[in-house]
Design a protein around this motif. Structure first.
Motif, short mmCIF file in Angstrom:
data_model
loop_
_atom_site.label_atom_id
_atom_site.label_comp_id
_atom_site.label_asym_id
_atom_site.label_seq_id
_atom_site.Cartn_x
_atom_site.Cartn_y
_atom_site.Cartn_z
N PRO A 1 20.23 -74.66 -10.96
CA PRO A 1 21.17 -74.35 -9.88
C PRO A 1 21.55 -72.87 -9.90
O PRO A 1 21.60 -72.24 -10.96
CB PRO A 1 22.38 -75.23 -10.18
CG PRO A 1 21.83 -76.36 -11.00
CD PRO A 1 20.71 -75.76 -11.79
N ASP A 2 21.83 -72.32 -8.74
CA ASP A 2 22.05 -70.87 -8.64
C ASP A 2 23.34 -70.38 -9.30
O ASP A 2 23.57 -69.18 -9.38
CB ASP A 2 22.00 -70.42 -7.19
CG ASP A 2 23.06 -71.07 -6.32
OD1 ASP A 2 23.86 -71.86 -6.85
OD2 ASP A 2 23.09 -70.78 -5.12
N ASP A 3 24.17 -71.26 -9.81
CA ASP A 3 25.39 -70.81 -10.49
C ASP A 3 25.32 -71.00 -12.01
O ASP A 3 26.33 -70.94 -12.70
CB ASP A 3 26.61 -71.54 -9.92
CG ASP A 3 26.50 -73.06 -10.09
OD1 ASP A 3 25.41 -73.54 -10.47
OD2 ASP A 3 27.49 -73.75 -9.84
N SER A 4 24.12 -71.22 -12.56
CA SER A 4 23.97 -71.44 -14.01
C SER A 4 24.14 -70.12 -14.77
O SER A 4 23.75 -69.06 -14.31
CB SER A 4 22.59 -72.02 -14.32
OG SER A 4 22.44 -73.26 -13.68
N ARG A 5 24.73 -70.21 -15.96
CA ARG A 5 25.00 -69.01 -16.77
C ARG A 5 24.00 -68.89 -17.91
O ARG A 5 23.38 -69.87 -18.31
CB ARG A 5 26.41 -69.09 -17.35
CG ARG A 5 27.47 -69.14 -16.29
CD ARG A 5 28.81 -69.36 -16.93
NE ARG A 5 29.80 -69.53 -15.88
CZ ARG A 5 30.90 -68.85 -15.82
NH1 ARG A 5 31.21 -67.98 -16.75
NH2 ARG A 5 31.75 -69.04 -14.84
#
Length: 158
Positions: free
Chosen positions: A75-79
């Motif tokens: 997902p594009d918000d993974s750290r």
């Protein structure tokens, strides 16, 4: 019409069995592994994409214990440092996840619908052919009758 339920049932059962066999084979040859992201997931796509997943560099350990690195979709918000589950074969190469039970069932449903649609098309096609043959025979009989009766109805001499 009478064959539709039997054809739909047979097609559905065959497709379901094939998809279930494929799922079992996928589960036997692939394993879920934990991958650690080595960089943060930044949204490099525009807002008009069909997916919210982006490729990110990650590392994972194969089932045989060998360490691998490569890109995974997250997902594009993974750290950075996040752990995601990916599927890998025995050599550690990433593979697609096995079919879900809903996908296996969906294959059977689609096959049943395809069988019913195919029988409907076959019925309509054969109805068009039978009607065309019947019309051709009817017109030939009409032409033959007209040749006999045309002289009686038409008394003009040309």
């Amino acid at each position: 019409a009478a064959a539709a339920p039997f054809a739909a049932g047979a097609a559905s059962q065959a497709a379901f069995a094939g998809a279930l066999h494929a799922r079992d084979a996928q589960l036997a040859t692939s394993h879920p592994v934990r991958a650690e992201l080595t960089q943060p997931a930044t949204d490099m796509t525009s807002g008009y994409t069909l997916t919210a997943y982006v490729p990110v560099q990650a590392t994972w350990t194969s089932p045989t214990g060998i360490r691998h690195a490569g890109q995974v979709l997250v997902p594009d918000d993974s750290r950075k440092g996040s752990i995601v589950t990916v599927w890998a074969n025995a050599a550690g190469n990433l593979v697609s996840p096995p079919l879900l039970p809903s996908q296996v069932a969906g294959n059977g449903d689609v096959a049943a619908l395809g069988a019913i649609t195919g029988l409907g098309v076959l019925y309509l096609g054969s109805a068009v052919v039978v009607r065309g043959v019947a019309n051709r025979r009817r017109m030939a009989a009409w032409d033959a009758d007209w040749l006999v009766t045309a002289r009686l109805w038409n008394r003009q001499q040309w």
